[in-house]
Scaffold this motif. Structure first.
Motif, PDB file in Angstrom:
ATOM      1  N   VAL A  95      33.968  41.022  44.575  1.00  0.00           N
ATOM      2  CA  VAL A  95      35.364  40.897  44.126  1.00  0.00           C
ATOM      3  C   VAL A  95      36.329  41.201  45.275  1.00  0.00           C
ATOM      4  CG1 VAL A  95      34.877  41.388  41.700  1.00  0.00           C
ATOM      5  CG2 VAL A  95      35.303  43.278  43.257  1.00  0.00           C
ATOM      6  N   ARG A  96      35.928  42.082  46.176  1.00  0.00           N
ATOM      7  CA  ARG A  96      36.781  42.389  47.334  1.00  0.00           C
ATOM      8  C   ARG A  96      36.955  41.148  48.218  1.00  0.00           C
ATOM      9  NH1 ARG A  96      38.123  47.066  49.955  1.00  0.00           N
ATOM     10  NH2 ARG A  96      36.654  48.265  48.684  1.00  0.00           N
ATOM     11  N   ASP A  97      35.860  40.437  48.455  1.00  0.00           N
ATOM     12  CA  ASP A  97      35.929  39.220  49.277  1.00  0.00           C
ATOM     13  C   ASP A  97      36.858  38.193  48.645  1.00  0.00           C
ATOM     14  OD1 ASP A  97      33.985  40.232  51.082  1.00  0.00           O
ATOM     15  OD2 ASP A  97      32.378  39.592  49.736  1.00  0.00           O
ATOM     16  N   ILE A  98      36.747  38.048  47.335  1.00  0.00           N
ATOM     17  CA  ILE A  98      37.573  37.063  46.626  1.00  0.00           C
ATOM     18  C   ILE A  98      39.044  37.461  46.665  1.00  0.00           C
ATOM     19  CG2 ILE A  98      38.046  36.047  44.355  1.00  0.00           C
ATOM     20  CD1 ILE A  98      34.987  36.319  43.824  1.00  0.00           C
ATOM     21  N   ALA A  99      39.328  38.741  46.461  1.00  0.00           N
ATOM     22  CA  ALA A  99      40.713  39.224  46.497  1.00  0.00           C
ATOM     23  C   ALA A  99      41.328  39.005  47.881  1.00  0.00           C
ATOM     24  CB  ALA A  99      40.750  40.705  46.124  1.00  0.00           C
ATOM     25  N   GLU A 100      40.549  39.241  48.927  1.00  0.00           N
ATOM     26  CA  GLU A 100      41.054  39.060  50.288  1.00  0.00           C
ATOM     27  C   GLU A 100      41.366  37.590  50.573  1.00  0.00           C
ATOM     28  OE1 GLU A 100      38.071  40.794  52.774  1.00  0.00           O
ATOM     29  OE2 GLU A 100      38.729  42.864  52.392  1.00  0.00           O
ATOM     30  N   LYS A 101      40.498  36.696  50.113  1.00  0.00           N
ATOM     31  CA  LYS A 101      40.744  35.275  50.334  1.00  0.00           C
ATOM     32  C   LYS A 101      41.959  34.781  49.552  1.00  0.00           C
ATOM     33  CE  LYS A 101      37.759  33.789  53.300  1.00  0.00           C
ATOM     34  NZ  LYS A 101      38.199  33.083  54.538  1.00  0.00           N
ATOM     35  N   ALA A 108      48.866  37.480  45.058  1.00  0.00           N
ATOM     36  CA  ALA A 108      48.726  38.935  44.947  1.00  0.00           C
ATOM     37  C   ALA A 108      47.840  39.280  43.762  1.00  0.00           C
ATOM     38  CB  ALA A 108      50.104  39.586  44.800  1.00  0.00           C
ATOM     39  N   VAL A 109      46.546  39.390  44.028  1.00  0.00           N
ATOM     40  CA  VAL A 109      45.577  39.700  42.979  1.00  0.00           C
ATOM     41  C   VAL A 109      44.795  40.934  43.388  1.00  0.00           C
ATOM     42  CG1 VAL A 109      43.531  38.914  41.737  1.00  0.00           C
ATOM     43  CG2 VAL A 109      45.368  37.295  42.257  1.00  0.00           C
ATOM     44  N   ASP A 110      44.789  41.933  42.523  1.00  0.00           N
ATOM     45  CA  ASP A 110      44.025  43.147  42.796  1.00  0.00           C
ATOM     46  C   ASP A 110      42.554  42.900  42.473  1.00  0.00           C
ATOM     47  OD1 ASP A 110      42.831  45.927  41.911  1.00  0.00           O
ATOM     48  OD2 ASP A 110      44.585  46.364  43.129  1.00  0.00           O
ATOM     49  N   LYS A 111      41.680  43.524  43.236  1.00  0.00           N
ATOM     50  CA  LYS A 111      40.243  43.312  42.989  1.00  0.00           C
ATOM     51  C   LYS A 111      39.841  43.755  41.581  1.00  0.00           C
ATOM     52  CE  LYS A 111      38.722  47.727  44.978  1.00  0.00           C
ATOM     53  NZ  LYS A 111      37.861  48.375  45.995  1.00  0.00           N
ATOM     54  N   LYS A 112      40.595  44.685  40.993  1.00  0.00           N
ATOM     55  CA  LYS A 112      40.290  45.132  39.632  1.00  0.00           C
ATOM     56  C   LYS A 112      40.593  44.051  38.595  1.00  0.00           C
ATOM     57  CE  LYS A 112      41.148  50.034  40.583  1.00  0.00           C
ATOM     58  NZ  LYS A 112      41.993  51.228  40.252  1.00  0.00           N
ATOM     59  N   GLN A 113      41.399  43.078  38.990  1.00  0.00           N
ATOM     60  CA  GLN A 113      41.746  41.993  38.071  1.00  0.00           C
ATOM     61  C   GLN A 113      40.719  40.859  38.086  1.00  0.00           C
ATOM     62  OE1 GLN A 113      45.717  41.422  39.857  1.00  0.00           O
ATOM     63  NE2 GLN A 113      46.584  41.878  37.843  1.00  0.00           N
ATOM     64  N   ILE A 114      39.795  40.922  39.038  1.00  0.00           N
ATOM     65  CA  ILE A 114      38.796  39.863  39.175  1.00  0.00           C
ATOM     66  C   ILE A 114      37.565  40.203  38.351  1.00  0.00           C
ATOM     67  CG2 ILE A 114      37.286  38.642  40.787  1.00  0.00           C
ATOM     68  CD1 ILE A 114      39.428  39.232  42.948  1.00  0.00           C
ATOM     69  N   ILE A 115      37.201  39.306  37.455  1.00  0.00           N
ATOM     70  CA  ILE A 115      36.044  39.519  36.574  1.00  0.00           C
ATOM     71  C   ILE A 115      34.908  38.634  37.065  1.00  0.00           C
ATOM     72  CG2 ILE A 115      35.217  39.420  34.190  1.00  0.00           C
ATOM     73  CD1 ILE A 115      38.165  39.661  33.320  1.00  0.00           C
ATOM     74  N   ASP A 127      33.167  29.344  39.194  1.00  0.00           N
ATOM     75  CA  ASP A 127      34.414  29.651  38.498  1.00  0.00           C
ATOM     76  C   ASP A 127      34.522  31.162  38.353  1.00  0.00           C
ATOM     77  OD1 ASP A 127      35.162  27.011  38.210  1.00  0.00           O
ATOM     78  OD2 ASP A 127      34.245  26.792  36.242  1.00  0.00           O
ATOM     79  N   VAL A 128      35.638  31.708  38.799  1.00  0.00           N
ATOM     80  CA  VAL A 128      35.852  33.151  38.744  1.00  0.00           C
ATOM     81  C   VAL A 128      37.083  33.441  37.898  1.00  0.00           C
ATOM     82  CG1 VAL A 128      36.284  35.241  40.086  1.00  0.00           C
ATOM     83  CG2 VAL A 128      34.819  33.444  41.028  1.00  0.00           C
ATOM     84  N   ARG A 129      36.920  34.312  36.935  1.00  0.00           N
ATOM     85  CA  ARG A 129      38.037  34.636  36.039  1.00  0.00           C
ATOM     86  C   ARG A 129      38.888  35.757  36.633  1.00  0.00           C
ATOM     87  NH1 ARG A 129      37.591  36.647  29.963  1.00  0.00           N
ATOM     88  NH2 ARG A 129      35.634  37.444  30.775  1.00  0.00           N
ATOM     89  N   VAL A 130      40.187  35.577  36.543  1.00  0.00           N
ATOM     90  CA  VAL A 130      41.128  36.592  37.028  1.00  0.00           C
ATOM     91  C   VAL A 130      42.025  36.987  35.859  1.00  0.00           C
ATOM     92  CG1 VAL A 130      42.968  37.142  38.653  1.00  0.00           C
ATOM     93  CG2 VAL A 130      41.098  35.620  39.353  1.00  0.00           C
ATOM     94  N   ASP A 137      44.541  35.195  31.264  1.00  0.00           N
ATOM     95  CA  ASP A 137      43.422  34.957  32.178  1.00  0.00           C
ATOM     96  C   ASP A 137      43.616  33.607  32.867  1.00  0.00           C
ATOM     97  OD1 ASP A 137      42.292  37.275  31.341  1.00  0.00           O
ATOM     98  OD2 ASP A 137      40.521  36.390  30.412  1.00  0.00           O
ATOM     99  N   VAL A 138      43.268  33.544  34.150  1.00  0.00           N
ATOM    100  CA  VAL A 138      43.272  32.276  34.877  1.00  0.00           C
ATOM    101  C   VAL A 138      41.923  32.147  35.584  1.00  0.00           C
ATOM    102  CG1 VAL A 138      45.771  32.240  35.212  1.00  0.00           C
ATOM    103  CG2 VAL A 138      44.305  33.327  36.931  1.00  0.00           C
ATOM    104  N   THR A 139      41.657  30.964  36.083  1.00  0.00           N
ATOM    105  CA  THR A 139      40.382  30.715  36.759  1.00  0.00           C
ATOM    106  C   THR A 139      40.619  30.202  38.171  1.00  0.00           C
ATOM    107  OG1 THR A 139      39.321  30.155  34.653  1.00  0.00           O
ATOM    108  CG2 THR A 139      38.209  29.436  36.658  1.00  0.00           C
ATOM    109  N   VAL A 140      39.907  30.779  39.112  1.00  0.00           N
ATOM    110  CA  VAL A 140      39.930  30.288  40.490  1.00  0.00           C
ATOM    111  C   VAL A 140      38.511  29.858  40.854  1.00  0.00           C
ATOM    112  CG1 VAL A 140      41.837  31.791  41.134  1.00  0.00           C
ATOM    113  CG2 VAL A 140      39.488  32.564  41.511  1.00  0.00           C
ATOM    114  N   LYS A 141      38.402  29.003  41.863  1.00  0.00           N
ATOM    115  CA  LYS A 141      37.098  28.507  42.282  1.00  0.00           C
ATOM    116  C   LYS A 141      36.698  29.138  43.612  1.00  0.00           C
ATOM    117  CE  LYS A 141      37.048  24.100  39.841  1.00  0.00           C
ATOM    118  NZ  LYS A 141      35.919  24.513  39.008  1.00  0.00           N
ATOM    119  N   ALA A 142      35.492  29.673  43.633  1.00  0.00           N
ATOM    120  CA  ALA A 142      34.946  30.231  44.866  1.00  0.00           C
ATOM    121  C   ALA A 142      33.954  29.220  45.430  1.00  0.00           C
ATOM    122  CB  ALA A 142      34.256  31.563  44.591  1.00  0.00           C
TER     123      ALA A 142
END
Length: 221
Positions: A95-101, A108-115, A127-130, A137-142
């Motif tokens: 989740v840290r890697d995803i938040a940094e990207k 502005a997404v906190d790593k705690k918001q990434i599921i 598909d990563v849920r935020v 909830d929204v979805t981003v693609k890793a």
């Protein structure tokens, strides 16, 4: 333990609901994070006295989250990682890697918001849920790949690992001749029969010459 929810909690309820949860979950997560109150008489009165304010604040935060969600929803991040030939990463994506990207794209997404559930450990699109708000909830693609070229292919919907596997299988099998679907099982193609006939004729043509040479050699002898 009986608690009063101060915000919507997935699979539990929404703001103001009184629910029963395990003591550890309440003490270690809900209560210290101010997501709930113990459901005693005193707290029930306090909640009812502040319900209107709490619901108004929740509505405002939800609106802000929905606005932010319009920008981040559907965003794609590329993470270049080394992996084995089978696609297993040497390490993992967290989740840290995803938040940094996402931060690199001004989200502005906190790593705690990434599921994420569990770290990503293979090449591919995920598909990563935020969760920007308990109700938003929204979805981003890793896009996890070994190179920018592979990442571009995956963006186009190409399964890089599947393509690689097929290529390896083709190399193992080697060259195979095309099969005429009109032939019966065991039937020899006509062109092969003609080639066989030509070869037989050639051998027959050569036979008399060989025979003649042998006769001459015998006569001379």
């Amino acid at each position: 333990m009986d608690i009063i929810l101060l915000e919507r909690i997935e699979k539990l309820g929404t703001i103001g609901d009184v629910v029963t949860v395990k003591d550890g979950y309440a003490r270690n997560y809900l209560l210290p994070n101010k997501k709930a109150l113990r459901a005693n008489d005193g707290n029930k009165k306090v909640f009812e006295a502040n319900r209107e304010r709490l619901e108004k604040e929740n509505t405002e935060r939800r609106g802000e989250a929905e606005k932010a969600g319009e920008k981040v929803d559907g965003a794609e991040i590329v993470l270049i990682r080394a992996s084995s030939n089978s696609g297993q990463l040497y390490g993992s994506v967290t989740v840290r890697d995803i938040a940094e990207k996402l931060a690199e794209q001004d989200h502005a997404v906190d790593k705690k918001q990434i599921i994420l559930g569990a770290p990503i450990k293979t090449i591919g699109m995920f598909d990563v849920r935020v969760r920007l708000h308990p109700e938003v909830d929204v979805t981003v693609k890793a896009n996890v790949a070994r190179s920018d070229d592979e990442a571009a292919l995956q963006t186009q919907g190409i399964d890089v690992m599947a393509a690689m596997f097929q290529e390896e299988q083709s190399e193992k099998v080697g060259f195979t001749e095309d099969v005429d679907p009109s032939l019966e099982p065991g039937e020899i193609p006509a062109d092969m029969l003609e080639e066989g006939a030509d070869e037989a004729t050639t051998d027959e043509d050569k036979a008399p010459e060989d025979s003649g040479e042998s006769s001459e050699e015998t006569t001379e002898a």
